[in-house]
Design an enzyme around this catalytic site. Structure first.
Site, PDB file in Angstrom:
ATOM      1  N   GLY A   1      -5.442  18.928 -40.723  1.00  0.00           N
ATOM      2  CA  GLY A   1      -5.907  18.198 -39.551  1.00  0.00           C
ATOM      3  C   GLY A   1      -6.785  19.073 -38.680  1.00  0.00           C
ATOM      4  O   GLY A   1      -6.475  20.240 -38.452  1.00  0.00           O
TER       5      GLY A   1
ATOM      6  N   GLU B   1       4.697  17.337 -46.173  1.00  0.00           N
ATOM      7  CA  GLU B   1       5.794  18.311 -46.037  1.00  0.00           C
ATOM      8  C   GLU B   1       6.764  18.249 -47.214  1.00  0.00           C
ATOM      9  O   GLU B   1       7.983  18.288 -47.034  1.00  0.00           O
ATOM     10  CB  GLU B   1       6.549  18.097 -44.717  1.00  0.00           C
ATOM     11  CG  GLU B   1       5.755  18.441 -43.482  1.00  0.00           C
ATOM     12  CD  GLU B   1       5.305  19.887 -43.439  1.00  0.00           C
ATOM     13  OE1 GLU B   1       6.003  20.740 -43.999  1.00  0.00           O
ATOM     14  OE2 GLU B   1       4.234  20.149 -42.868  1.00  0.00           O
TER      15      GLU B   1
ATOM     16  N   THR C   1      -2.497  23.079 -48.612  1.00  0.00           N
ATOM     17  CA  THR C   1      -2.744  22.130 -49.695  1.00  0.00           C
ATOM     18  C   THR C   1      -4.197  22.180 -50.166  1.00  0.00           C
ATOM     19  O   THR C   1      -5.118  22.313 -49.365  1.00  0.00           O
ATOM     20  CB  THR C   1      -2.404  20.715 -49.199  1.00  0.00           C
ATOM     21  OG1 THR C   1      -1.031  20.688 -48.868  1.00  0.00           O
ATOM     22  CG2 THR C   1      -2.681  19.672 -50.264  1.00  0.00           C
TER      23      THR C   1
END
Lengths: 672, 672
Positions: B192, B435, B153
């Site tokens: 993350g 997702e 992303t």
């Protein structure tokens, strides 16, 4: 990287093609140009005060630092606003100004530790102290010698006030009340500012004299020493801990152990405790409904404001964000052009208008009933109470859903605190449970509806807001207009009331008690109250708009009526099952409604940015990287990210302490 | 005050009167006693490790301290779990164990900064590296020499992968790729651990060779120096800032400025870049669907677990909490006895079961399709993809609503972080947008439905999960059984698909392009996909329960089937408008359904606590003052409150700095 500072081009184009006068709509929502002017002056005044803007956003501070920073700002703000001059506004204008003012949210993202001092504490003393008490306390409250809060809810009891366990026993020998928290569940729990901020507190306590209950009475209690701020003897104080929101409000707990206060600390406007222990009861316990109704009324505008903020952020973002490529060789569309996005957002603009209109109408009724109360006439209080209960419950529930829809419509970026959407939700959803839990409130309105349902069955007249229950005629042909939809919702509410009466009867025939039959019917009772609130929200929205918008330009009226229609059609489609059960609506009508809904989305689309601009929330109030007026979405997301203290150093110390030993296969110690 | 340490009496009574064997149900949900045993051993092992429990709850720490504490715990946990021995479990059992294991949530309320290292980073390299690359990287990843994350992303693009703007241009002269982020929106955003934790990263980049696009390819990129942890030259790294949740995950951003990496850093299992710049394309871009489907499948169980936790907390609290007094002279009832409370809670128990059953079924299909893929058979991949899209979207949306319903059912106390309900919501609602954004996912399933709808119209056969669309028979008489309700939902989905086909045709006849007709129909397309997912969720719940529960005791099967029926009737009542439009259900049938729903609530009531006990979430996992096994609700609320650092001192320094000068009428300074 060269970073642009001008307004995003897409957003500018949206503004250029808006068909109506945005300022005209702002004045309309505020209640007149005069109020807009005052509101803007107030905003400028506050935002010009030095020291009120955070250098490090509060979400990066520790819990303790956040509180300390909030106290600092609360005190500065108090000094800056000391003598607000609203002399040129009449009572209604002042109320309107208050309802549309959101500036304190620009300073406190998570609310002020003094908020209960200004609101409940001051209101309750003003409303329930006798003249002598007022004379003594009000000056001290106004000059902040006394900093207070309002303590009603306990660890063990909330909406059910009769269950409160804090006791105040009158001792005629010393002419004192003895306050006690006999159990852990009797501890006061939740009051804002109670933990470390307030030095006084209005305490609701179960009062006894001569061994007999005198009901729940209000007391003003000093809880901290004015010089040292230490808790008074027999007073246990502390903070209740971290919450979903309101973390700078300093919510506290409070317990008493044989804490003695003078007799004159009971607020005695209505009930009195005589020196010898004679208790004189006030005229009607229903008089306190007035304050509750007033607060629930302001919640309608609070929801309108919060939803307006959320949809401003999400709509501007949707105008700037471009995504996907449905047509090869064409640029990615603004996501605002996806009909699914319009479906997510536009109803929130309309809902915000619906709440303002309903709140303004409720204010008018409230003033009327309040004047009647002053003359001892309680006739219309019950209706006002029933109205305020279901409207508070429905609007807080709807707003919770719609704010989250605005947030998720921004995709992952809505999950960032720099969007300010999560904090807006935290603020809104608190209202779902505060000031009366929503299910309990719906059941209160349901009680009034059941009474009205029985009355109309026997030909009696009922209160105006439930008068439609008396119309027993059937709709012969469905009418897809707003008026027809309102009529349809009336039939739904009437049908649901009837179904509840039937269910009650069935259970009672089965041998159940009245109370058990009520409980067994309660899911349907809540639905009946909700159905009633749909009638009210929609019909008041329509009639208030009709009554107040006639002087506006044709262009503005056109978009206002498009929103009204959107709101009506949206809810008709949302409550299709009810309409199919209780009205003659056909599958063909439904198909037409669906098409009309989609057509309306298309009509509103070109004015979407103009409509949210008209809410006129300043950037400081929106506090959002996604929603600022200039639409510099990505630049602001990055600017906000760089304010994280973790970004102050390229390498965090945890690398040397933990990660490097891990990489080298060395064991790391278990403690920091 | 004397504080009780034993189990709350009301809760004990609930357990005493439970009619079924709680352990039997736990084994069933886990997939067998053997898996339960392994799960519990794992839980004991982790919870026995020193240093993993927080002395000060992380919500009181600053953002930076929280991250540092999370790295510390992540490293300790890694060392403790180093060599997990699951040798006695077969593949299915291992999968089941993984799906029902929640222990890491006992350590990380807000998730671990290493979570993407273990999941996406390792998975993608395992799945997309060639043999030589695997041999080089996997050992380094396993012994934590390489700490990684997965960067797809970007600030400007999420679900629409083709729009990614990060570029990797191959330079045959040096046999390197040159990575660039040509615009701010090209910055990677969200991964993350990317900010300060990882030293490597899988980067998805738009790849070019000889001036031509080679599509989006994965690269493994070193982003930090292994010795100093400083960002590599040409690599810009930082944290994206605070979020609604996941605040200890260390989500980061990443930009490149002519950053060069060797050719062999492109993951080359499928596509290859030859030394001279010849690009060899892989067999099918659809092969990456496998990983996506797998992750969406695990989301179903994640939702089941999170919802199970929330409803465990809310149900135990509702058994302990007593409120109001409907009958004079009787004690306040447990709020679990209010039918409105049962209405709020019981469907969540059933929903959790529905998700487990659906996830287990999906796992079976996934394994089958995956085996087919290995032989080059892509036939069933599209159906699996369509299934996983709508199920992920519907279950994350439903769970978001239901977790919030559990939270608000606890009144104000659910707003406290010590309830752990707000954090559970933050975790769940993240899945609404991660997702694959839910609306986009529904539209993908809708595309498959529209294709199937066209195919059945011309007599072609369609995939098994959409086969019901081919049944063009009308229901002649409504059947209120679970089977009848499923049939009804099939008609709804089929009717909605038909309505979409009609709407598409109408717009195309009006002269709209295919793409515009799609957009104009998209609100209905999303509804069609949602209707399809209702068919799947309910029918798979039923058939999987029938297929797996036959060996259970009669008592346990009775409650399992009560829950199934509750789930069916609940959704029939929720989607009444659809059923009234597309089936012959009558008002009398609806009334019977409503009564059956209320009767089912009454039947489930005595087993409610047993049912949530059977989820078998340890107190450390629930992490909730309201939901602990012993039901010491009020004691724990107070104990948790006292852990707030603000309660360490009776008087906060802000009194002396700000409040006292305010009380004395002195001006306070504007800065700390």
């Amino acid at each position: 990287m060269v970073v642009s500072r001008k307004v995003n081009e897409d957003l500018q184009k949206e503004r250029d093609r808006c068909t109506f006068n945005v300022k005209e709509l702002t004045h309309f929502l505020d209640g007149g140009e005069k109020i807009t002017k005052y509101r803007k002056e107030l905003e400028n005044r506050v935002l010009n005060v030095k020291g009120l803007r955070d250098e490090v956003p509060e979400e990066y501070l520790s819990h303790k630092e956040r509180y300390e920073n909030a106290v600092r700002k609360a005190v500065i703000m108090h000094q800056a606003l000391g003598n607000l001059d609203e002399n040129n506004l009449n009572e209604q204008e002042k109320a309107r100004l208050g309802l549309r003012t959101t500036i304190s949210s620009a300073i406190f993202k998570d609310n002020s530790p003094l908020m209960l001092h200004y609101s409940m504490f001051t209101n309750v003393i003003t409303g329930q102290a006798d003249d002598e008490q007022l004379k003594y306390w009000l000056p001290k409250i106004r000059n902040m010698k006394v900093i207070g809060t309002y303590a009603q809810t306990e660890l063990g009891h909330g909406t059910f006030i009769r269950g409160l366990e804090t006791t105040a026993e009158y001792d005629p020998k010393t002419e004192e009340f003895v306050l006690n928290s006999p159990k852990l569940t009797a501890y006061k729990w939740w009051p804002g500012g109670l933990a470390h901020t307030a030095n006084h507190c209005v305490v609701m306590a179960h009062t006894y004299s001569r061994g007999k209950s005198c009901g729940i009475q209000p007391f003003i209690v000093q809880i901290r020493d004015l010089d040292t701020h230490m808790p008074m003897k027999g007073v246990k104080l502390g903070e209740i801990g971290a919450k979903l929101g309101f973390n700078t409000v300093n919510n506290g707990f409070l317990g008493f152990e044989n804490h003695r206060i003078p007799r004159d600390r009971m607020l005695m406007k209505y009930s009195q405790m005589k020196k010898d222990g004679t208790f004189v009861s006030g005229p009607s316990s229903k008089l306190v409904y007035g304050t509750m109704v007033y607060i629930r009324m302001t919640i309608l505008c609070l929801m309108g404001n919060c939803l307006g903020k959320a949809v401003t952020i999400a709509t501007r973002y949707a105008a700037v964000r471009r995504q996907s490529q449905p047509k090869p060789n064409e640029p990615e569309p603004q996501i605002l052009d996806y009909v699914t996005q319009q479906h997510k957002l536009f109803v929130s603009i309309a809902t915000s208008h619906a709440y303002y209109m309903n709140c303004y109408r409720l204010w008018t009724i409230y003033k009327k009933v309040n004047n009647e109360l002053a003359t001892g006439n309680l006739e219309n209080l019950a209706e006002l109470h029933a109205l305020s209960c279901c409207l508070k419950a429905t609007t807080t529930a709807d707003t919770s859903i719609l704010v989250e829809r605005c947030r998720t419509s921004c995709g992952g970026h809505g999950y960032m605190l720099s969007s300010n959407l999560p904090q807006t939700y935290a603020n809104v959803t608190a209202a779902y449970t505060y000031e009366g839990e929503n299910t309990v409130l719906h059941l209160q309105t349901a009680r009034a509806l059941m009474k009205a349902g029985t009355q109309v069955a026997s030909g009696q007249t009922v209160s105006p807001s439930m008068a439609y229950l008396a119309d027993r005629s059937k709709i012969t042909k469905w009418d897809n207009s707003v008026r027809g939809i309102i009529k349809g919702f009336e039939k739904v509410a009437a049908g649901r009331v009837e179904a509840c009466l039937y269910s009650m009867q069935r259970h009672i025939t089965d041998g159940k008690s009245q109370e058990d039959a009520w409980n067994l019917t309660s899911v349907q009772l809540v639905a009946a109250s909700e159905a009633h609130s749909r009638v009210i929200l929609l019909s008041v929205y329509k009639s208030e708009l009709e009554a107040t918008s006639f002087a506006l330009s044709g262009e503005t009226r056109t978009v206002l009526y498009q929103l009204l229609e959107l709101y009506a059609v949206y809810w008709a489609l949302e409550r299709l099952g009810d309409l199919l059960l209780y009205t003659p609506i056909t599958a063909a009508d439904v198909q037409e409604l669906q098409q009309r809904y989609e057509t309306l989305l298309g009509k509103i689309r070109p004015n979407a940015v103009g409509l949210v601009d008209a809410f006129d929330f300043r950037d400081e109030v929106l506090n959002s990287a996604l929603g600022a007026y200039d639409g510099r979405v990505y630049e602001r997301l990055m600017e906000e990210a760089l304010r994280s203290p973790l970004n102050a150093e390229p390498v965090n110390q945890s690398f040397h302490k933990y990660l490097k030993p891990l990489m080298q296969g060395k064991l790391v110690p278990h403690k920091l």
